[in-house]
Enzyme design. Sequence first.
Site, mmCIF file in Angstrom:
data_model
loop_
_atom_site.group_PDB
_atom_site.id
_atom_site.type_symbol
_atom_site.label_atom_id
_atom_site.label_comp_id
_atom_site.label_asym_id
_atom_site.label_seq_id
_atom_site.Cartn_x
_atom_site.Cartn_y
_atom_site.Cartn_z
ATOM 1 N N ASN A 10 0.868 -1.174 0.000
ATOM 2 C CA ASN A 10 0.000 0.000 0.000
ATOM 3 C C ASN A 10 0.910 1.229 0.000
ATOM 4 O OD1 ASN A 10 -1.831 2.015 0.412
ATOM 5 N ND2 ASN A 10 -2.408 1.399 2.497
ATOM 6 N N LYS A 12 0.073 4.251 -0.496
ATOM 7 C CA LYS A 12 -0.597 5.476 -0.040
ATOM 8 C C LYS A 12 -0.291 6.620 -1.024
ATOM 9 C CE LYS A 12 -0.452 3.529 4.539
ATOM 10 N NZ LYS A 12 -0.403 3.709 5.995
ATOM 11 N N HIS A 96 -9.671 1.297 4.333
ATOM 12 C CA HIS A 96 -8.449 1.526 5.106
ATOM 13 C C HIS A 96 -8.765 2.521 6.233
ATOM 14 C CE1 HIS A 96 -4.451 2.835 6.226
ATOM 15 N NE2 HIS A 96 -4.009 1.725 5.673
ATOM 16 N N GLU A 98 -7.248 4.987 7.319
ATOM 17 C CA GLU A 98 -7.043 6.400 6.959
ATOM 18 C C GLU A 98 -8.264 6.935 6.219
ATOM 19 O OE1 GLU A 98 -3.250 5.827 5.049
ATOM 20 O OE2 GLU A 98 -2.366 5.395 7.004
ATOM 21 N N GLU A 168 -5.776 -4.485 10.552
ATOM 22 C CA GLU A 168 -4.766 -3.449 10.716
ATOM 23 C C GLU A 168 -5.059 -2.647 11.985
ATOM 24 O OE1 GLU A 168 -2.773 -2.435 6.761
ATOM 25 O OE2 GLU A 168 -4.541 -1.183 6.889
ATOM 26 N N GLY A 174 2.082 2.745 10.615
ATOM 27 C CA GLY A 174 3.006 3.857 10.422
ATOM 28 C C GLY A 174 3.685 4.318 11.703
ATOM 29 N N SER A 213 3.061 -1.705 10.330
ATOM 30 C CA SER A 213 4.513 -1.752 10.537
ATOM 31 C C SER A 213 5.111 -3.128 10.264
ATOM 32 C CB SER A 213 4.877 -1.258 11.939
ATOM 33 O OG SER A 213 4.460 0.090 12.113
HETATM 34 P P1 PGA Z 1 2.538 0.609 7.599
HETATM 35 O O1 PGA Z 1 1.111 0.804 6.877
HETATM 36 O O2 PGA Z 1 3.109 -0.676 7.102
HETATM 37 O O3 PGA Z 1 3.329 1.805 7.175
HETATM 38 O O4 PGA Z 1 2.273 0.581 9.073
HETATM 39 C C1 PGA Z 1 0.260 -0.292 6.662
HETATM 40 C C2 PGA Z 1 -1.052 0.192 6.113
HETATM 41 O O5 PGA Z 1 -1.506 1.284 6.489
HETATM 42 O O6 PGA Z 1 -1.664 -0.490 5.265
#
Ligand code: PGA
Length: 255
Positions: A10, A12, A96, A98, A168, A174, A213
């Site tokens: 992903n 983003k 997601h 976000e 998640e 993140g 992460s």
């Molecule tokens: P990350 O993001 O690996 O940077 O924690 C994962 C995601 O948001 O899908």
Amino acid sequence: MSRIPLIAANWKMHKTAPEARRFAEAFLPRVAGLDGIEIALAPPATALHALGEALAGSAVALAAQNVNAEPSGAFTGEISPGMLADAGCRYAIVGHSERRRLYGETDAAVAAKARALLEAGLRPIVCLGESLEEREAGRTLAVCEAQLGGSLADIELERAAELILAYEPIWAIGTGRTATPEVAQEAHGFLRERLGVRFGEAGAAVRILYGGSMKPANAAALLAQPDLDGGLVGGASLDPESFAMVCSSAAAGRG
Ligand code: PGA
């Protein structure tokens, strides 16, 4: 039930079309020999076409980060499932955290998107997971159960095998703070059980990815858990070498 692991990147809001092409050039040779897993890359919409061309002839699939549930119409700025199929996408991420948090995406909207994707021949990667406050209040499983029920409300039983879930935990996205394999497995095992209630035997075919992460240092231990069927990788997917290492961990776990 043996489920083929899926490792999905992903990106983003990162990478232009030339950057996506350069990633593919560096990444594809690194994963060319990996067997027994599926790999997908979800770039921003503006790089879908260029990346699709760069991935042509490889086993790496193209994915989108979002979709509108409607087939066409007056929806300024939106992209339909058919347009994603036309761009060569095989998967699309929906719900997601976000998008839920920053753009008000509800479970009902996620359910409509997932259903529309299946109708257009794409596989939805439906994300869910609890916030830190919810975890600390002991509400993790209740939150996951409610999101699961709401986000899969529109999915018919016979389409279950095409569905992908991504657990998640928001506090791990993140932040560099990964769920331990045991903490992740607890949620994945619970989701697996709820999928069984929702879809019967077909629930065992649904892949449940872990996201938050995931990186080369922790991927193998996470992917060794019985109900972790892959990963949705943000930060560590931006670099071809580190994302290839996560993919290699998944392939090694199969061997
Ligand atoms: P990350 O993001 O690996 O940077 O924690 C994962 C995601 O948001 O899908």
